[in-house]
Design an enzyme around this catalytic site. Structure first.
Site, mmCIF file in Angstrom:
data_model
loop_
_atom_site.group_PDB
_atom_site.id
_atom_site.type_symbol
_atom_site.label_atom_id
_atom_site.label_comp_id
_atom_site.label_asym_id
_atom_site.label_seq_id
_atom_site.Cartn_x
_atom_site.Cartn_y
_atom_site.Cartn_z
ATOM 1 C CG PHE A 15 -1.697 1.259 1.418
ATOM 2 C CD1 PHE A 15 -2.854 1.470 0.674
ATOM 3 C CD2 PHE A 15 -1.293 2.240 2.306
ATOM 4 C CE1 PHE A 15 -3.591 2.642 0.827
ATOM 5 C CE2 PHE A 15 -2.014 3.409 2.464
ATOM 6 C CZ PHE A 15 -3.182 3.611 1.726
ATOM 7 N NE ARG A 64 -4.204 13.369 16.500
ATOM 8 C CZ ARG A 64 -3.415 13.856 15.576
ATOM 9 N NH1 ARG A 64 -3.675 13.654 14.294
ATOM 10 N NH2 ARG A 64 -2.359 14.555 15.913
ATOM 11 C CB ALA A 76 3.020 16.936 16.811
ATOM 12 C CD GLU A 92 2.723 20.679 11.378
ATOM 13 O OE1 GLU A 92 1.661 20.852 12.019
ATOM 14 O OE2 GLU A 92 2.730 20.323 10.186
ATOM 15 C CD GLU A 96 -0.631 21.027 15.006
ATOM 16 O OE1 GLU A 96 -0.457 20.933 16.240
ATOM 17 O OE2 GLU A 96 -0.569 20.052 14.240
ATOM 18 C CD GLU A 140 -7.609 20.945 1.450
ATOM 19 O OE1 GLU A 140 -7.789 19.853 0.889
ATOM 20 O OE2 GLU A 140 -7.636 22.030 0.865
ATOM 21 C CD GLU A 142 -3.539 20.395 11.601
ATOM 22 O OE1 GLU A 142 -2.834 19.678 12.303
ATOM 23 O OE2 GLU A 142 -3.088 21.279 10.852
#
Length: 183
Positions: A15, A64, A76, A92, A96, A140, A142
């Site tokens: 994968f 999550r 993170a 980040e 964030e 986009e 998050e």
């Protein structure tokens, strides 16, 4: 220590995703027998321990999907291809949280799950932290809530299993040890 090494006989990519690749590997064990290993290849990640002048730890609450719940974490994110960890950490932190810093000091790097993944997380400490006057822009896909918590509140979040990931638990314990040694 080479007597513990497993020799890869064959590797097949099963994968290829946006973040990870999954391989199935046939390996020769140290005793000459063979086995199979499922390996996740990950580009690596960063995490930032950021504490305000008021001794508040900057964290985010984020859903999550793998856990089917919200978790509270330190800022993170994953490394982009060819990006140095310190560059990722600055990006980040700003994206964030809307915070920037004068300096990012490398603290530690560790593998998250070496039994099946090669993800290496680089943890930094932000120094000279300040709220950015510009609007911060999340990815986009998050969505996060910004939190500023005391060390005591962070420890309570661990007890309530709202902080439930290794990098954030490590960060809180690191800050707790720093506090203990300063006394």
């Amino acid at each position: 220590m080479d007597h513990l090494k497993e020799k890869t006989l064959h590797s097949e990519k099963l994968f290829s995703g946006r973040i990870i690749d999954l391989y199935l590997e046939d390996v020769e064990l140290p005793n000459g027998k063979t086995s199979k290993r499922e390996i996740i290849k990950h580009p690596g990640a960063v995490a930032v321990i950021a504490v305000t002048e008021e001794n508040k730890i900057i964290m985010v609450r984020q859903y999550r999907k793998a856990m089917e719940r919200n978790l509270v974490e330190i800022p993170a994110g994953k490394l982009e291809k060819g990006e140095e960890p310190i560059v990722t950490a600055k990006r980040e932190l700003q994206e964030e949280t809307g915070y920037t810093c004068d300096e990012l000091e490398p603290l530690i790097s560790f593998y998250t799950s070496p039994g099946f993944a090669d993800e290496l997380v680089h943890v930094f400490i932000a120094k000279g932290l300040r709220k950015d006057t510009e609007e911060h822009q999340l990815d986009e896909d998050e969505f996060v809530d910004l939190l500023e918590v005391s060390l005591e509140e962070a420890l309570e979040l661990i007890d309530k299993k709202e902080i439930y990931d290794a990098k954030t638990a490590y960060a809180v314990q690191y800050l707790q040890m720093q506090t203990l040694f300063r006394k």
